[in-house]
Design a protein around this motif. Structure first.
Motif, mmCIF file in Angstrom:
data_model
loop_
_atom_site.group_PDB
_atom_site.id
_atom_site.type_symbol
_atom_site.label_atom_id
_atom_site.label_comp_id
_atom_site.label_asym_id
_atom_site.label_seq_id
_atom_site.Cartn_x
_atom_site.Cartn_y
_atom_site.Cartn_z
ATOM 1 N N LYS A 243 0.827 -1.203 0.000
ATOM 2 C CA LYS A 243 0.000 0.000 0.000
ATOM 3 C C LYS A 243 0.866 1.259 0.000
ATOM 4 N N MET A 244 2.009 1.213 0.662
ATOM 5 C CA MET A 244 2.915 2.361 0.681
ATOM 6 C C MET A 244 3.602 2.551 -0.674
ATOM 7 N N ASP A 245 3.869 1.437 -1.373
ATOM 8 C CA ASP A 245 4.614 1.462 -2.636
ATOM 9 C C ASP A 245 3.695 1.942 -3.764
ATOM 10 N N ALA A 246 3.565 3.248 -3.896
ATOM 11 C CA ALA A 246 2.565 3.827 -4.808
ATOM 12 C C ALA A 246 2.833 3.504 -6.272
ATOM 13 N N ASP A 247 4.108 3.416 -6.692
ATOM 14 C CA ASP A 247 4.398 3.180 -8.107
ATOM 15 C C ASP A 247 4.669 1.714 -8.430
ATOM 16 N N ASP A 248 4.453 0.833 -7.461
ATOM 17 C CA ASP A 248 4.564 -0.620 -7.678
ATOM 18 C C ASP A 248 5.919 -1.052 -8.233
ATOM 19 N N ASP A 249 6.999 -0.404 -7.770
ATOM 20 C CA ASP A 249 8.327 -0.817 -8.235
ATOM 21 C C ASP A 249 9.038 -1.695 -7.209
ATOM 22 N N HIS A 250 8.288 -2.143 -6.200
ATOM 23 C CA HIS A 250 8.808 -3.037 -5.152
ATOM 24 C C HIS A 250 9.842 -2.350 -4.259
ATOM 25 N N ARG A 251 9.821 -1.030 -4.231
ATOM 26 C CA ARG A 251 10.742 -0.266 -3.403
ATOM 27 C C ARG A 251 10.014 0.957 -2.854
ATOM 28 N N LEU A 252 10.389 1.416 -1.668
ATOM 29 C CA LEU A 252 9.839 2.641 -1.102
ATOM 30 C C LEU A 252 10.832 3.781 -1.288
ATOM 31 N N THR A 253 10.329 4.920 -1.739
ATOM 32 C CA THR A 253 11.134 6.125 -1.815
ATOM 33 C C THR A 253 10.769 7.018 -0.631
ATOM 34 N N PRO B 2 8.193 16.143 8.046
ATOM 35 C CA PRO B 2 8.965 15.606 6.913
ATOM 36 C C PRO B 2 10.410 15.287 7.289
ATOM 37 N N GLU B 3 11.005 16.121 8.151
ATOM 38 C CA GLU B 3 12.391 15.865 8.561
ATOM 39 C C GLU B 3 12.491 14.573 9.373
ATOM 40 N N GLN B 4 11.538 14.373 10.303
ATOM 41 C CA GLN B 4 11.537 13.148 11.106
ATOM 42 C C GLN B 4 11.301 11.916 10.225
ATOM 43 N N ALA B 5 10.403 12.055 9.236
ATOM 44 C CA ALA B 5 10.118 10.934 8.333
ATOM 45 C C ALA B 5 11.364 10.565 7.531
ATOM 46 N N GLU B 6 12.116 11.572 7.068
ATOM 47 C CA GLU B 6 13.337 11.297 6.308
ATOM 48 C C GLU B 6 14.391 10.625 7.186
ATOM 49 N N LEU B 7 14.481 11.063 8.450
ATOM 50 C CA LEU B 7 15.412 10.431 9.377
ATOM 51 C C LEU B 7 15.054 8.968 9.586
ATOM 52 N N GLU B 8 13.755 8.686 9.740
ATOM 53 C CA GLU B 8 13.316 7.301 9.939
ATOM 54 C C GLU B 8 13.561 6.474 8.686
ATOM 55 N N PHE B 9 13.394 7.103 7.512
ATOM 56 C CA PHE B 9 13.660 6.419 6.244
ATOM 57 C C PHE B 9 15.133 6.032 6.153
ATOM 58 N N ASP B 10 16.022 6.929 6.567
ATOM 59 C CA ASP B 10 17.457 6.626 6.546
ATOM 60 C C ASP B 10 17.786 5.444 7.451
ATOM 61 N N ARG B 11 17.097 5.337 8.598
ATOM 62 C CA ARG B 11 17.321 4.197 9.483
ATOM 63 C C ARG B 11 16.853 2.896 8.826
ATOM 64 N N MET B 12 15.819 3.019 8.032
ATOM 65 C CA MET B 12 15.290 1.841 7.342
ATOM 66 C C MET B 12 16.211 1.414 6.201
ATOM 67 N N ASP B 13 16.782 2.381 5.493
ATOM 68 C CA ASP B 13 17.581 2.133 4.290
ATOM 69 C C ASP B 13 18.998 1.720 4.690
ATOM 70 N N ILE B 14 19.157 0.481 5.089
ATOM 71 C CA ILE B 14 20.437 0.039 5.665
ATOM 72 C C ILE B 14 21.548 -0.077 4.626
ATOM 73 N N ASN B 15 21.208 -0.249 3.344
ATOM 74 C CA ASN B 15 22.272 -0.331 2.334
ATOM 75 C C ASN B 15 22.531 1.026 1.675
ATOM 76 N N GLY C 52 20.914 2.813 -0.343
ATOM 77 C CA GLY C 52 20.664 2.874 -1.789
ATOM 78 C C GLY C 52 19.649 3.930 -2.176
ATOM 79 N N GLY C 53 19.098 4.632 -1.212
ATOM 80 C CA GLY C 53 18.117 5.668 -1.515
ATOM 81 C C GLY C 53 16.703 5.139 -1.639
ATOM 82 N N LYS C 54 16.553 3.813 -1.594
ATOM 83 C CA LYS C 54 15.235 3.184 -1.656
ATOM 84 C C LYS C 54 15.201 2.038 -0.663
ATOM 85 N N VAL C 55 14.009 1.783 -0.131
ATOM 86 C CA VAL C 55 13.859 0.724 0.878
ATOM 87 C C VAL C 55 13.176 -0.479 0.244
ATOM 88 N N LEU C 56 13.840 -1.619 0.310
ATOM 89 C CA LEU C 56 13.268 -2.875 -0.178
ATOM 90 C C LEU C 56 12.379 -3.489 0.898
#
Length: 584
Positions: free
Chosen positions: A129-139, A156-169, A171-175
Motif C-alpha cells: 500500500k505504501m509502494d505507490a508506483d509498484d516498483d517493489h521499493r519505497l522512496t 517531513p524531517e523526522q520521516a526522512e530520518l526514519e527512512f534513513d534508518r530503514m535504508d540500511i544499504n 541505496g536511496g530506496k527501501v526494499l
C-alpha cells in the motif's frame, strides 16, 4: 495469536507516542486475511488438521519441504497468501532463525512456518500500500505520503530520518527486506506478535572479517525489472478478458489452422510488442509452453495461450538481467562480468562463493555462461523474477516428445477438439435455453456497459423525475421486450431490488436479471398449475424446482415444501412460491 490486525507500536525515543494507524486501515487488513487466519488458527489447535496440511505441503513425502514446495502449497491452499516475497521471508525466518539452520522446513518447524507466512503477508500488504508506483521499493516521498495517510504524526524531517534508518544499504530506496528488518528492530507489533529476529535479503547472514568488521551476505538470487511494466499490465488485461484472449489468438493464428509456430509468435511480437522482441527469450518461452506447460508437441494450441503470455514476460525479464550482466555483448557471461554484476541478481557473495555459484551456473564447464544455462540456473534456485518463481526449466537439448505430431496432425486434432467443444456448448445451451435466454444474455452485456445503461435509464424514465415506476417499466418492456411485459412479474422484480413501487437508477443493473427471473418463475408456476387453483402441490413444487434448475434433490424439495407449508394445507400459493425463489 494470529489476529490479522496490523497495529504499529513505535518505541522511538524522540517521538514514542506519535505513531498510530487509522481504524479503517486495521479493518481492511483484517478483511484481507480473515479466512486464512481462521484456518491457520484452527490448524494450530487441531493435530489432525495440521497433519493434513503438512501432507499437502510435503506432497512427495520425503519429510522436508523446499521454498518451491511452500509456493506451490500456498498457490493451491491459501491463494490470498500467495505472494513470493513474504513467502520467501517466512521460509528463511523459519529455517534460519527459528529452526535448525538448514535450507529445509521439517515437520517440527511447520507451525512456525504457518505463523510466519501470515505475519509476512500482513507486512507485505502494508508495504504494498505504501509502494505507490509498484516498483517493489519505497522512496522518501512514498514513505512521507504513507505517514500522512496512516496518520503517523511525523514532520517531513523526522520521516526522512526514519527512512534513513530503514535504508540500511544506503541505496536511496527501501526494499521489502529492509522494511521487515526495520519492523523487527523497532519491535513493532504485527498481528499481535512482536518479532526481534529477522533475516535479510531472503538469506542474509552476518559474516565477520578481521579487516572490515561485518559484511552483508546474500546467497539467494532475486531479480526485479520495471522495463516491461506496460506490456505486463496489458497482458494481465488480456488474460482477464475472454474476448481479448480470443482476439490475441486470432492475431497469433493468422492462417487459421488452430496451431501457432515459433515463426508466427515472432511475427506477432515484432509487430505488436517490439519491447518483448528478444529472440532467445521467445525461444525459451515457446519451449517452456510446449514442453512444460503443454502437451509436448512443437506447436502452441489455444489452451496453452495463457501460459505462453506469462512465459514471454518471465523470459524477457531474465533476458534483460542477462544482457545487463553481459557487458561486452558477446551473448555470454564471463566470471568477471558475473562478479561485477552480483547486485543485478540480488546477490552479495565473497570471491570464493561467487566462483562456486558461477561454476554451478556453467553447467557445460565451458568457462562462460549462455542464456540457456542462466535460465536453468534461475529455475534450479527458485529465483524470484519479480513475483514469479519457477522451479522447472528447459535446455537447448530439450525437444518435442518422441513421436510428436506433425503440423497437419496437430491442426486436425485441434479442429476436432474445438468442434467437440462447440457441439458440447450447443447441446448444453439447448438444454438450458428458453425464450428468455437471448434477452438474459443481452442484459448481462448491458450491465457491463455504463454508457448503455445510462441510455436505457433515460428511455425508461419518461417523466425524467429520477425514478421509474412499475407502470413506466411495463410501458418500456411491452414496447421493447414483449416477453417481459407481465405486470405481476415486473412488480415482484421491482420489490426484490428494494423498490417501493418504483426504482432509482442505481437499482437498474439488479432489476434487469430480476425481471427475467420472475417471468420464468411465473411461467413455470402457470405451466404446473394444471388445476387452475393458483397453487402448487408437493409433486408440482418438486417439478418447479427442477425446471428452474435450483439444484434441489427430491428429498430436499419435499423438506422445503413442508417447511414453507406452515399451515399444513398441502399446497403453495403463487405469492409463497415467488417469495421462496426470491431468497435463492
Amino acid at each position: 495469536l494470529l489476529s490479522p490486525i496490523l497495529a504499529f507500536q513505535f518505541p522511538f525515543r524522540a517521538y514514542r507516542s506519535a505513531f498510530h494507524l487509522l481504524t479503517q486501515s486495521l479493518h481492511l487488513t483484517m478483511a484481507q486475511f480473515e479466512d486464512a487466519t481462521q484456518r491457520i488458527q484452527h490448524a494450530l489447535t487441531d493435530v489432525a488438521t495440521l497433519q493434513q496440511l503438512w501432507s499437502t505441503l510435503d506432497y512427495n513425502g520425503n519429510g522436508i519441504v523446499s521454498v518451491a514446495e511452500v509456493v506451490k502449497f500456498c498457490a493451491s491452499d491459501f491463494p490470498e497468501l500467495n505472494h513470493q516475497r513474504p513467502l520467501i521471508r517466512a521460509f528463511y525466518l523459519t529455517t534460519l532463525s527459528q529452526g535448525d539452520g538448514d535450507e529445509w522446513v521439517e515437520v517440527f518447524e511447520f507451525p512456525d512456518l504457518l505463523r510466519n507466512i501470515l505475519y509476512f503477508n500482513i507486512l507485505f500488504h502494508q508495504f504494498d500500500k505504501m509502494d505507490a508506483d509498484d516498483d517493489h521499493r519505497l522512496t522518501v516521498p512514498e514513505f512521507v505520503e504513507a505517514c500522512g495517510v496512516l496518520e503517523i504524526e511525523l514532520t517531513p524531517e523526522q520521516a526522512e530520518l526514519e527512512f534513513d534508518r530503514m535504508d540500511i544499504n544506503h541505496g536511496g530506496k527501501v526494499l521489502f527486506d529492509e522494511f521487515c528488518r526495520w519492523v523487527s528492530v523497532n519491535q513493532i507489533a504485527v498481528g499481535g506478535e512482536v518479532r526481534d529476529a529477522f533475516t535479510l535479503a531472503q538469506v542474509h547472514k552476518q559474516r565477520k572479517t578481521a579487516a572490515h568488521g561485518t559484511k552483508a551476505y546474500d546467497n539467494h538470487p532475486d531479480i526485479h525489472s520495471r522495463k516491461f511494466k506496460r506490456a505486463e499490465t496489458r497482458f494481465k488485461e488480456i488474460l482477464a478478458s475472454g474476448p481479448q484472449m480470443a482476439a490475441m489468438w486470432r492475431c497469433l493464428d493468422y492462417d487459421g489452422n488452430h496451431i501457432v509456430s515459433l515463426a508466427e509468435l515472432d511475427k506477432m511480437i515484432v509487430e505488436q510488442y517490439p519491447i518483448l522482441n528478444n529472440k532467445r527469450a521467445l525461444m525459451r518461452a515457446f519451449k517452456a509452453t510446449t514442453i512444460l506447460d503443454g502437451d509436448g508437441d512443437q506447436w502452441i494450441e489455444r489452451a496453452e495461450l495463457p501460459a505462453l503470455l506469462r512465459n514471454i514476460l518471465y523470459f524477457n525479464k531474465l533476458a534483460s538481467a542477462f544482457d545487463s550482466i553481459d557487458r561486452d555483448d558477446d551473448h555470454r557471461i564471463s566470471f568477471e562480468e558475473f562478479r561485477a554484476s552480483l547486485p543485478v541478481l540480488g546477490l552479495e557473495l565473497p570471491e570464493d562463493e561467487a566462483k562456486e555459484q558461477f561454476a554451478l551456473m556453467d553447467s557445460n564447464d565451458g568457462g562462460q555462461v549462455l542464456f540457456d544455462e542462466f535460465c536453468a540456473w534461475a529455475g534450479r534456485n527458485a529465483c524470484p523474477v519479480d513475483d514469479d518463481v519457477r522451479t522447472t526449466y528447459t535446455t537447448s537439448e530439450d525437444g518435442p516428445a518422441p513421436h510428436a505430431r506433425s503440423a497437419n496432425d496437430a491442426a486436425r486434432a485441434e479442429r476436432r477438439r474445438l468442434a467437440e467443444e462447440a457441439k458440447a456448448r450447443k447441446a448444453e445451451r439447448a438444454l438450458t435455453d428458453d425464450k428468455y435466454s437471448k434477452i438474459e444474455r443481452q442484459f448481462k452485456a448491458l450491465a457491463k456497459n455504463e454508457h448503455k445503461l445510462n441510455l436505457l435509464w433515460r428511455k425508461m424514465d419518461r417523466s425524467a423525475n429520477g425514478s421509474v415506476s412499475v407502470k413506466e417499466l411495463h410501458q418500456y418492456m411491452a414496447d421493447r421486450y414483449p416477453a417481459l411485459s407481465r405486470k405481476p412479474a415486473l412488480g415482484h422484480a421491482v420489490k426484490s431490488v428494494g423498490g417501493d413501487g418504483a426504482i432509482t437508477q442505481s437499482q437498474l443493473p439488479a432489476l434487469l436479471p430480476a425481471t427475467v427471473h420472475f417471468h420464468r418463475v411465473l411461467d413455470v408456476f402457470d405451466s404446473l398449475d394444471t388445476s387452475g387453483d393458483h397453487a402448487l402441490s408437493a409433486p408440482e413444487f418438486e417439478k418447479a424446482t427442477e425446471r428452474l434448475m435450483l439444484g434441489l434433490s427430491a428429498e430436499e424439495a419435499a423438506a422445503k415444501f413442508a417447511e414453507l407449508d406452515a399451515n399444513g394445507s398441502g399446497s403453495m400459493s403463487l405469492s409463497e412460491f415467488v417469495a421462496f425463489t426470491a431468497t435463492l
